[in-house]
Design an enzyme around this catalytic site. Structure first.
Site, PDB file in Angstrom:
ATOM      1  N   GLY A 145       0.809  -1.210   0.000  1.00  0.00           N
ATOM      2  CA  GLY A 145       0.000   0.000   0.000  1.00  0.00           C
ATOM      3  C   GLY A 145       0.839   1.254   0.000  1.00  0.00           C
ATOM      4  O   GLY A 145       1.944   1.297   0.535  1.00  0.00           O
ATOM      5  N   CYS A 146       0.277   2.310  -0.594  1.00  0.00           N
ATOM      6  CA  CYS A 146       0.993   3.579  -0.696  1.00  0.00           C
ATOM      7  C   CYS A 146       1.211   4.207   0.671  1.00  0.00           C
ATOM      8  O   CYS A 146       2.095   5.025   0.843  1.00  0.00           O
ATOM      9  CB  CYS A 146       0.208   4.538  -1.589  1.00  0.00           C
ATOM     10  SG  CYS A 146      -0.173   3.857  -3.201  1.00  0.00           S
ATOM     11  N   GLY A 147       0.370   3.840   1.644  1.00  0.00           N
ATOM     12  CA  GLY A 147       0.512   4.382   2.983  1.00  0.00           C
ATOM     13  C   GLY A 147       1.397   3.542   3.869  1.00  0.00           C
ATOM     14  O   GLY A 147       1.385   3.707   5.079  1.00  0.00           O
ATOM     15  N   GLY A 148       2.172   2.616   3.293  1.00  0.00           N
ATOM     16  CA  GLY A 148       3.056   1.789   4.099  1.00  0.00           C
ATOM     17  C   GLY A 148       2.282   0.920   5.065  1.00  0.00           C
ATOM     18  O   GLY A 148       2.611   0.836   6.238  1.00  0.00           O
TER      19      GLY A 148
END
Length: 265
Positions: free
Chosen positions: A111-114
């Site tokens: 995910g882009c949010g880690g």
């Protein structure tokens, strides 16, 4: 649990910054909108569970959806209390079962949010839902029109839950996985079923997203981008119709095409 009601404007999820732009006409300095990013730490029964990088909107939905998709709660009845502390970027959740053993083995996601996930196996999705390619493409057009934060600042992903005619819930966030959790959390609070629905996404569909979708019992997933190879294998295994590269008047189906009226011959 008492429902938390929070109203967010698009401007609450973005900020203004100075930007230097270059084009054929040379350099220009201007103010532009960019999405906000926040670290949100979730505590369950006074124990730290996870820190999520997210867009600061619908945080109650985000947390509830995350807890459900990770198998920590099975419904709103498991939650005794939840408090979102904006000043400290924390969420305090108390379960009705104070002895609940929280998962400890995290699996990092793409995910882009880690993001992190505790779920490693998916649920089989059984559904009689059918849709036509034209219905799917029409929903994507509706979806594009509802992406308010994306139009305002750019830099975010979006997802939408829909029936074959209309969008039911829309969420935007810097993280692809977060948009699914926000949708799931809102459905829990509003009492909306996610079964026999379509899930639309602007981002790449990965295996982690398929696991969340399977938890929601959504039989059709549609993205504007290509899915990963692992996501395709998982979709075939779990009974999910996976659609990618859906744009304008075309789309590609990677698993269970019969739901869209295509023979697999």
């Amino acid at each position: 649990m008492k429902e938390m009601t929070r109203t967010f404007e698009v401007t609450d999820s973005a900020t203004d910054v100075v930007c230097h732009r270059f084009s054929d006409e040379g350099w220009v300095t201007s103010s532009v909108h960019v999405p906000l990013e926040r670290e949100l730490t979730v505590y369950v029964n006074l124990k730290e569970l996870v820190t999520i990088l997210c867009t600061p909107s619908k945080l109650n939905y985000l947390v509830l959806g995350f807890l459900y998709s990770e198998g920590i709660i099975s419904g709103m009845g498991d939650v005794m209390m939840m408090r979102v502390c904006d000043e400290e970027s924390e969420v305090d959740v108390r379960l009705n079962n104070p002895e609940f053993e929280l998962p400890t083995k995290r699996r990092l996601t793409s995910g882009c949010g880690g993001g992190a996930s505790f779920v490693t196996q998916g649920q089989i999705v059984e559904s009689d839902l059918v849709a036509t390619p034209n219905e799917v493409l029409a929903l994507l057009k509706q979806f594009q029109e509802k992406m308010e934060l994306s139009r305002f600042s750019g830099g975010v992903h979006g997802s939408a839950l829909a029936d074959t005619r209309n969008l039911l819930v829309v969420a935007e966030d810097i993280g692809r996985h977060n948009t699914l959790d926000k949708i799931l959390g809102e459905c829990l609070v509003r009492g909306l079923s996610t079964r026999d629905r379509l899930l639309l996404s602007t981002g790449r569909v990965s295996s982690e997203m398929l696991l969340k979708v399977a938890r929601m019992q959504v039989p059709v997933v549609v993205s504007r981008h290509s899915p990963t190879g692992r996501a395709i294998s998982l979709a075939r295994e779990l009974g999910i119709t996976l659609v990618g590269r859906a744009r304008a008047n075309r789309l590609s189906v990677y698993s269970h095409p019969e739901r869209l009226g295509c023979s697999s011959n």
